[in-house]
Structures are given as structure tokens and as C-alpha cells.
Design an enzyme around this catalytic site. Structure first.
Site, short mmCIF file in Angstrom:
data_model
loop_
_atom_site.label_atom_id
_atom_site.label_comp_id
_atom_site.label_asym_id
_atom_site.label_seq_id
_atom_site.Cartn_x
_atom_site.Cartn_y
_atom_site.Cartn_z
N GLY A 129 47.01 41.74 33.36
CA GLY A 129 46.43 40.98 32.67
C GLY A 129 45.32 41.44 31.80
CB ALA A 130 45.55 42.94 28.37
N GLY A 152 40.53 41.29 32.77
CA GLY A 152 41.34 42.49 32.89
C GLY A 152 40.72 43.54 31.81
NE ARG A 189 35.87 29.86 40.53
CZ ARG A 189 34.72 29.15 40.87
NH1 ARG A 189 34.45 28.63 41.64
NH2 ARG A 189 33.68 30.04 40.31
CG ASN A 243 46.70 30.97 37.51
OD1 ASN A 243 47.14 31.07 36.51
ND2 ASN A 243 45.34 30.89 37.37
CB THR A 280 44.65 35.36 39.62
OG1 THR A 280 44.75 36.39 38.65
CG2 THR A 280 45.03 34.05 38.75
CG ASN A 281 39.43 31.73 40.23
OD1 ASN A 281 39.12 31.87 41.45
ND2 ASN A 281 38.53 32.14 39.27
NE ARG A 315 28.84 33.50 38.47
CZ ARG A 315 30.16 33.49 38.22
NH1 ARG A 315 30.83 32.58 39.45
NH2 ARG A 315 30.87 33.76 37.34
CG HIS A 327 35.64 32.26 43.95
ND1 HIS A 327 34.18 32.51 43.60
CD2 HIS A 327 36.26 32.40 42.88
CE1 HIS A 327 33.96 32.80 42.30
NE2 HIS A 327 35.16 32.65 41.91
N1 APR Z 1 52.02 38.86 33.44
C1 APR Z 1 51.11 39.58 32.88
N2 APR Z 1 50.04 39.05 32.21
C2 APR Z 1 49.98 37.60 32.15
C3 APR Z 1 51.07 36.75 32.88
C4 APR Z 1 52.05 37.39 33.46
N3 APR Z 1 53.10 36.68 34.14
N4 APR Z 1 50.73 35.50 32.74
C5 APR Z 1 49.49 35.64 31.98
N5 APR Z 1 49.11 36.83 31.59
C6 APR Z 1 47.90 37.39 30.78
C7 APR Z 1 47.81 36.50 29.56
O1 APR Z 1 48.66 36.84 28.43
C8 APR Z 1 46.26 36.77 29.20
O2 APR Z 1 46.10 37.92 28.53
O3 APR Z 1 46.73 37.27 31.50
C9 APR Z 1 45.74 37.26 30.70
C10 APR Z 1 44.63 36.31 31.29
O4 APR Z 1 43.60 36.48 30.22
P1 APR Z 1 42.52 35.23 29.92
O5 APR Z 1 43.40 33.94 29.46
O6 APR Z 1 41.49 35.96 28.84
O7 APR Z 1 41.74 34.97 31.20
P2 APR Z 1 40.57 35.75 32.15
O8 APR Z 1 39.21 34.96 31.57
O9 APR Z 1 40.68 37.33 31.97
O10 APR Z 1 40.64 35.35 33.65
C11 APR Z 1 41.78 35.61 34.36
O11 APR Z 1 40.86 35.60 36.48
O12 APR Z 1 38.62 34.85 36.98
C12 APR Z 1 39.83 34.71 36.97
O13 APR Z 1 39.86 32.16 36.56
C13 APR Z 1 40.27 33.23 36.04
O14 APR Z 1 42.27 32.78 36.86
C14 APR Z 1 41.56 33.51 35.86
C15 APR Z 1 41.83 35.13 35.71
#
Ligand code: APR
Length: 309
Positions: free
Chosen positions: A9-10, A14, A88, A95, A119-120, A151, A175
Site C-alpha cells: 500500500g503506497a 504506506g 472503521r 479490506n 489496515t482497519n 493520542r 482499535h
Molecule cells: N494491493 C496493494 N495495494 C492496494 C490493494 C491491493 N490489493 N488495494 C488497495 N491498495 C492500495 C491503494 O491503491 C492505495 O494506494 O492501498 C493504498 C491505500 O492508501 P490510502 O487510500 O491513502 O489509505 P491510507 O490512508 O494509507 O490508509 C490505509 O490504513 O490506517 C489504515 O484505515 C486505514 O485501512 C486504512 C489503511
């Protein structure tokens, strides 16, 4: 040779986690996402910051799990984040499917790795990853207690106008809204917090801590928190890579500890190079134990819903 940390997850969490670890230099970083170009672009940008921040670590972006092979740690942040008004738990099914697909790829290339789940809904996702990975419980750890405790410590430091360094606290449980700040172990310069702040005001601070994620979501409107979550992950990664044996509140699979069975719930754990070295059992008041049980029940409900899918 440097250690290797891969981050799935970038997105916000991430990429921020990748940056924090890249700047520490003790590990090379692999950033992976399904979106083509996103991890590559962020990783290249980060790498080009190396000469300025003084990091010789490597960071690459990829869409291919082969590049994550033999990771010491894999951090899972992939998935959807909350929007205003969502809990969440609303993220559960989307997710859950993402956890299943990324976990099989992770363990295919790094069968010995330690996984940190971000992830949540966190506790349910950690449980899903634990079950589908086949890894021992020591090697699948959920990040949330460090964040929730951070927090709580932030708000207490603001309230008392003292350094955050002098505030020790534990926030345990799931959480979510049912998280459990343990006041008996919350001290300011060694003084129990209940001697310094009135019960009523402490109640307000606890409520703000429990709603801490939602407060950020309602301000951002288009995403959820990432600076504090990524700092929490980095603290856990430090303890594993540097074998620090830190005691941190994390989601761990309990098999009878705190009277809870076969469930991921936030408790204090000792973390070192092999993952969770020990689940620390602290004394809880009857009220705190009841709150922890209620929190575990809320996690169990999500597990039950997932198992019917
Ligand atoms: N494989 C790899 N990456 C994926 C996949 C997958 N199958 N599905 C989604 N992604 C990537 C998305 O493309 C996106 O770049 O996961 C990334 C999620 O990034 P954001 O939408 O910016 O979410 P973020 O704020 O990083 O939160 C991610 O962490 O804190 C928790 O609740 C939050 O569940 C969420 C997670």
C-alpha cells in the site's frame, strides 16, 4: 547487509511509513501497490531525498511481489480508508478481501517474515492475516495501541503543559470506540494521572482519545490519519530490527491471556527480532477488565461476520 522492510500500500500511511524507515537507514525499503506507477513514483522521489537527508538506504517501488522476497518485515497498509461518517467497521468486507490477496503473496515470497498489520478495522484484519498466513502468532502483530496511546499522551501533555516524554500510558483493547485507557498505569513524571486531573476532565480526554481517528477524518474529509499511525509503525519496526525488546501496546492473538481466547486484542507486548517475545499481563481493575471484555466482544462480532462470508 541492511535488513529489508516491505510496505504493502503506497497510500498515505504506506508512503509515510516508508519515508520514516528510509530515513533511519537500517533497512532497505520496498513499496508495493496495485496502482501502476504510484509506488515507483513515490519511491524514486524518496530515493532522491537521500542526499539531502543523508540516507544511503535503497527504496524501490513495484507492483510485483517478487521484489518483496525475503523481507524481514512486511507492513500491510493496503485497503480503503474511512470517509467522514464511516466507522472503521464499515471497511470490513472490502479490506478483508484485500488482506486475503496480499497475505498469500507476502508469505509466498517471504515465508519467514514478520507482518505488521495497519489496515482497519485493525484487530479483525490482523486476525484475518494471522489465519491466512499460517505464520505463528509471534509474527503477526497489529498496530493500533501505539497510536491510541500516542493520542492519549498528546492530550494529557497538552492538558498539563508537560513534556510528552514524561507521560507513560497504556491504551488497550480493540482499535475502536471501545478502546480502554488504563488509568492505573498512566503516570506523569511517575505521579498517577488521577492525582493530577479531575475524573470529569479525564473522562473528556479519554473520549477524545477514543474518537481520535474520527476527529482527523472529519477535518481531512478525504482520508484518514497517517502521520501518527506511521510513527507508531516505525516504533514497532525499530524494536524488531534493532532487537530493542520494547514493551508496546499492540494487537496480539490471545490464547487465554486476560481471559480472552483466540482473538486479536490490544495488550502490552514485548517486541524483539523474533516478533512478539512476551505478552505482558498487567493488573486491571474490575471496571477496566469489563471494558476490555466489551472491546473483545466488539472484535469477536466482526470476526463472526467475516466467517459467514
Ligand atoms: N494491493 C496493494 N495495494 C492496494 C490493494 C491491493 N490489493 N488495494 C488497495 N491498495 C492500495 C491503494 O491503491 C492505495 O494506494 O492501498 C493504498 C491505500 O492508501 P490510502 O487510500 O491513502 O489509505 P491510507 O490512508 O494509507 O490508509 C490505509 O490504513 O490506517 C489504515 O484505515 C486505514 O485501512 C486504512 C489503511
Amino acid at each position: 547487509m541492511r535488513k529489508k522492510v516491505s510496505i504493502v500500500g503506497a497510500g498515505q500511511v504506506g508512503a509515510t511509513t516508508a519515508q520514516r524507515i528510509f530515513e533511519k537507514q537500517y533497512a532497505d525499503v520496498v513499496l508495493i501497490d496495485i496502482v501502476e506507477g504510484l509506488p515507483q513514483g513515490k519511491a524514486l522521489d524518496m530515493l532522491e531525498s537521500g542526499p539531502v537527508v543523508g540516507s544511503d538506504a535503497q527504496v524501490i517501488g513495484t507492483n510485483d511481489y517478487k521484489d518483496t522476497a525475503n523481507s524481514d518485515i512486511v507492513v500491510i497498509t493496503s485497503g480503503v480508508a474511512r470517509k467522514p461518517g464511516m466507522s472503521r467497521d464499515d471497511l470490513l468486507f472490502t479490506n478483508m478481501k484485500i488482506m486475503d490477496s496480499v497475505t498469500s503473496e507476502i508469505v509466498k515470497y517471504s515465508p519467514e517474515t514478520i507482518i505488521i498489520v495497519v489496515t482497519n478495522p485493525l484487530d479483525a484484519m490482523a486476525q484475518r492475516v494471522y489465519q491466512s498466513s499460517g505464520l505463528p502468532r509471534e509474527k503477526v502483530i497489529g498496530q493500533s495501541g501505539v497510536l491510541d496511546t500516542a493520542r492519549f499522551r498528546t492530550f494529557l501533555a497538552q492538558e498539563l503543559n508537560v513534556s510528552i516524554r514524561d507521560i507513560q500510558a497504556y491504551v488497550l483493547g480493540g482499535h475502536g470506540d471501545t478502546m480502554v485507557p488504563v488509568l492505573g498505569y498512566t503516570t506523569v513524571g511517575g505521579v498517577p494521572v488521577s492525582e493530577l486531573i479531575s475524573e470529569k476532565r479525564l473522562g473528556e480526554i479519554i473520549k477524545r482519545t477514543q474518537d481520535g481517528g474520527a476527529e482527523i477524518v472529519s477535518l481531512l474529509k478525504t482520508g484518514s490519519a497517517y502521520y501518527a499511525p506511521s510513527a507508531g509503525v516505525a516504533e514497532m519496526v525499530d524494536s524488531i530490527i534493532l532487537n530493542q525488546h520494547r514493551i508496546l501496546p499492540c494487537a496480539a492473538y490471545l490464547t487465554g491471556e486476560y481471559g480472552i481466547n483466540n482473538l486479536y486484542v490490544g495488550v502490552p507486548v514485548k517486541i524483539g527480532s523474533s516478533g512478539i517475545e512476551e505478552i505482558i499481563q498487567i493488573n486491571l481493575s474490575n471496571e477496566e477488565q469489563a471494558m476490555l471484555n466489551a472491546s473483545a466482544d466488539a472484535v469477536q462480532e466482526l470476526i463472526d461476520v467475516m466467517s459467514k462470508q
